[in-house]
Structures are given as structure tokens and as C-alpha cells.
Design a protein around this motif. Structure first.
Motif, PDB file in Angstrom:
ATOM      1  N   ASP A  69      31.367  71.092  25.295  1.00 17.24           N
ATOM      2  CA  ASP A  69      31.401  72.717  26.087  1.00 17.24           C
ATOM      3  C   ASP A  69      29.606  73.598  25.528  1.00 17.24           C
ATOM      4  OD1 ASP A  69      32.108  74.260  24.126  1.00 17.24           O
ATOM      5  OD2 ASP A  69      34.094  74.043  24.397  1.00 17.24           O
ATOM      6  N   GLY A  70      29.111  74.404  26.596  1.00 19.26           N
ATOM      7  CA  GLY A  70      28.364  74.421  26.027  1.00 19.26           C
ATOM      8  C   GLY A  70      26.783  73.538  25.889  1.00 19.26           C
ATOM      9  N   HIS A  71      26.025  74.344  25.738  1.00 18.05           N
ATOM     10  CA  HIS A  71      24.779  73.658  26.309  1.00 18.05           C
ATOM     11  C   HIS A  71      23.674  73.130  24.686  1.00 18.05           C
ATOM     12  CE1 HIS A  71      20.620  73.639  28.623  1.00 18.05           C
ATOM     13  NE2 HIS A  71      20.706  72.023  27.505  1.00 18.05           N
ATOM     14  N   LEU A  72      23.734  72.016  24.191  1.00 20.32           N
ATOM     15  CA  LEU A  72      22.674  71.991  22.596  1.00 20.32           C
ATOM     16  C   LEU A  72      21.668  70.623  22.697  1.00 20.32           C
ATOM     17  CD1 LEU A  72      26.604  70.099  21.762  1.00 20.32           C
ATOM     18  CD2 LEU A  72      25.284  72.015  20.482  1.00 20.32           C
ATOM     19  N   THR A  73      20.807  71.203  22.444  1.00 20.07           N
ATOM     20  CA  THR A  73      19.661  70.278  22.408  1.00 20.07           C
ATOM     21  C   THR A  73      19.659  69.550  21.196  1.00 20.07           C
ATOM     22  OG1 THR A  73      18.051  71.270  20.985  1.00 20.07           O
ATOM     23  CG2 THR A  73      17.986  71.412  23.781  1.00 20.07           C
ATOM     24  N   PHE A  74      19.828  67.465  20.829  1.00 15.72           N
ATOM     25  CA  PHE A  74      19.384  67.094  20.236  1.00 15.72           C
ATOM     26  C   PHE A  74      18.168  66.708  19.980  1.00 15.72           C
ATOM     27  CE2 PHE A  74      20.560  62.572  18.431  1.00 15.72           C
ATOM     28  CZ  PHE A  74      21.566  63.047  17.588  1.00 15.72           C
ATOM     29  N   THR A  75      17.366  67.013  18.318  1.00 12.94           N
ATOM     30  CA  THR A  75      15.939  66.058  18.422  1.00 12.94           C
ATOM     31  C   THR A  75      15.979  64.783  17.452  1.00 12.94           C
ATOM     32  OG1 THR A  75      15.556  68.142  19.085  1.00 12.94           O
ATOM     33  CG2 THR A  75      13.853  66.346  18.306  1.00 12.94           C
ATOM     34  N   ALA A  76      15.846  63.292  17.918  1.00 16.02           N
ATOM     35  CA  ALA A  76      15.329  61.924  16.822  1.00 16.02           C
ATOM     36  C   ALA A  76      13.956  61.561  17.131  1.00 16.02           C
ATOM     37  CB  ALA A  76      16.422  61.724  17.195  1.00 16.02           C
ATOM     38  N   GLU A  77      13.227  61.700  16.444  1.00 16.95           N
ATOM     39  CA  GLU A  77      12.013  60.680  17.059  1.00 16.95           C
ATOM     40  C   GLU A  77      11.136  61.177  17.728  1.00 16.95           C
ATOM     41  OE1 GLU A  77      13.442  56.809  17.587  1.00 16.95           O
ATOM     42  OE2 GLU A  77      13.333  56.402  15.727  1.00 16.95           O
ATOM     43  N   GLY A  78      11.170  62.493  16.974  1.00 16.51           N
ATOM     44  CA  GLY A  78      10.433  64.086  18.341  1.00 16.51           C
ATOM     45  C   GLY A  78      10.375  63.673  19.926  1.00 16.51           C
TER      46      GLY A  78
ATOM     47  N   LEU B 161      22.403  68.048  25.990  1.00 16.32           N
ATOM     48  CA  LEU B 161      23.393  67.874  25.586  1.00 16.32           C
ATOM     49  C   LEU B 161      24.353  68.924  26.654  1.00 16.32           C
ATOM     50  CD1 LEU B 161      24.603  64.736  24.866  1.00 16.32           C
ATOM     51  CD2 LEU B 161      25.239  65.607  23.070  1.00 16.32           C
ATOM     52  N   ARG B 162      25.474  68.559  27.367  1.00 12.13           N
ATOM     53  CA  ARG B 162      26.627  69.226  27.995  1.00 12.13           C
ATOM     54  C   ARG B 162      27.316  68.764  28.141  1.00 12.13           C
ATOM     55  NH1 ARG B 162      20.984  70.408  31.316  1.00 12.13           N
ATOM     56  NH2 ARG B 162      20.545  72.757  30.909  1.00 12.13           N
ATOM     57  N   PRO B 163      28.472  68.902  28.427  1.00 10.45           N
ATOM     58  CA  PRO B 163      30.035  68.249  28.583  1.00 10.45           C
ATOM     59  C   PRO B 163      29.726  67.246  29.448  1.00 10.45           C
ATOM     60  CG  PRO B 163      29.598  70.552  28.417  1.00 10.45           C
ATOM     61  CD  PRO B 163      28.340  70.716  28.626  1.00 10.45           C
ATOM     62  N   GLY B 164      30.241  66.018  29.245  1.00 10.84           N
ATOM     63  CA  GLY B 164      30.055  64.936  30.017  1.00 10.84           C
ATOM     64  C   GLY B 164      29.471  64.247  29.805  1.00 10.84           C
ATOM     65  N   GLY B 165      28.495  64.653  28.783  1.00 17.24           N
ATOM     66  CA  GLY B 165      26.773  63.990  27.944  1.00 17.24           C
ATOM     67  C   GLY B 165      27.207  63.323  26.964  1.00 17.24           C
ATOM     68  N   ILE B 166      27.062  61.642  26.684  1.00 16.53           N
ATOM     69  CA  ILE B 166      27.076  61.607  25.116  1.00 16.53           C
ATOM     70  C   ILE B 166      25.448  60.765  24.962  1.00 16.53           C
ATOM     71  CG2 ILE B 166      29.522  61.174  25.572  1.00 16.53           C
ATOM     72  CD1 ILE B 166      28.889  57.900  25.936  1.00 16.53           C
ATOM     73  N   LEU B 167      25.726  60.298  23.682  1.00 12.62           N
ATOM     74  CA  LEU B 167      24.404  59.969  23.312  1.00 12.62           C
ATOM     75  C   LEU B 167      24.505  59.163  22.025  1.00 12.62           C
ATOM     76  CD1 LEU B 167      22.871  61.453  20.404  1.00 12.62           C
ATOM     77  CD2 LEU B 167      21.916  62.886  22.399  1.00 12.62           C
ATOM     78  N   HIS B 168      23.775  58.306  21.806  1.00 16.94           N
ATOM     79  CA  HIS B 168      23.706  57.027  20.251  1.00 16.94           C
ATOM     80  C   HIS B 168      22.423  57.207  19.647  1.00 16.94           C
ATOM     81  CE1 HIS B 168      23.162  53.562  18.875  1.00 16.94           C
ATOM     82  NE2 HIS B 168      24.919  53.211  18.610  1.00 16.94           N
ATOM     83  N   LEU B 169      23.261  56.754  18.567  1.00 21.99           N
ATOM     84  CA  LEU B 169      21.334  56.971  17.628  1.00 21.99           C
ATOM     85  C   LEU B 169      21.605  56.277  16.620  1.00 21.99           C
ATOM     86  CD1 LEU B 169      19.205  58.955  16.738  1.00 21.99           C
ATOM     87  CD2 LEU B 169      20.314  59.910  15.536  1.00 21.99           C
ATOM     88  N   ASP B 170      20.866  55.261  16.448  1.00 17.37           N
ATOM     89  CA  ASP B 170      21.016  54.314  15.101  1.00 17.37           C
ATOM     90  C   ASP B 170      20.875  54.939  14.109  1.00 17.37           C
ATOM     91  OD1 ASP B 170      21.136  51.786  17.034  1.00 17.37           O
ATOM     92  OD2 ASP B 170      19.057  51.659  16.846  1.00 17.37           O
TER      93      ASP B 170
END
Length: 109
Positions: free
Chosen positions: A59-68, A73-82
């Protein structure tokens, strides 16, 4: 082979005013699941994980920062990071996310 269930991951970690909190929800062969709760502007400063990760907004609203690169990221969203990629997370509003730390199985294939 076993089965492990978490009945209500949403109830594990409430958002606390001015804080970032977390709790391990599950630790099993190949994965560790941690639920994080962030108040507005709370963050995880830049760090890295030893293995690949999958992050899902609960829930909510996040920012995810990698490699600039910053992803919202909001509910329902996913991400993968090596593995071993430095990254940070910041809440733009009260938010919760589920982090899945992936690792190799201890069983032979």
C-alpha cells in the motif's frame, strides 16, 4: 517438502508515525520475506543485497532508486533487482512493501 503459510501479511507491520519498521514474515529454503512499513519520507538509505530481490508494494507510494534510475512503486507493482546492486527506498506517503530475498536452494537439483 514442507509448506509454510502466512495468513495475513498485511497485519504484520503497521505504519508508525515518523518511522520505518520491518518484520520477517517468512524464512524458508530459497527465500526470506520481510515486510517493511514506512511513514511519509521514511527511507532505507543506499545498500545492497547479497542475492537477487523482488519488491512488491502492499500500500502507499514508494520510490525505488538503483543505478541512477528511480521507479515509482504502488500497490500491484513489483520489481526485480539483481544481487549486489546498490539501491534505496523512500516513502512518498505512509506505505508498506514486501521484500523477497532470493537465494539458491540448499537441495541438490
Amino acid at each position: 517438502m514442507g509448506i509454510t503459510a502466512v495468513e495475513n501479511i498485511d497485519a504484520l507491520v503497521p505504519v508508525e508515525p515518523g518511522r520505518r519498521t520491518s518484520q520477517v514474515a517468512l524464512s524458508a529454503d530459497g527465500v526470506r520475506v520481510v515486510v517493511f512499513a514506512f511513514d511519509t519520507d521514511a527511507e532505507l538509505t543506499e545498500h545492497s543485497a547479497p542475492g537477487p530481490i523482488v519488491v512488491q508494494a502492499l500500500d502507499g507510494h514508494l520510490t525505488f532508486t538503483a543505478e541512477g534510475i528511480t521507479k515509482h512503486l504502488r500497490p500491484g507493482g513489483i520489481l526485480h533487482l539483481d544481487a549486489r546492486i546498490p539501491h534505496s527506498v523512500r516513502a512518498l506517503e505512509p506505505s508498506r512493501m514486501m521484500l523477497m530475498l532470493l537465494r539458491r536452494s540448499t537441495e541438490a537439483a
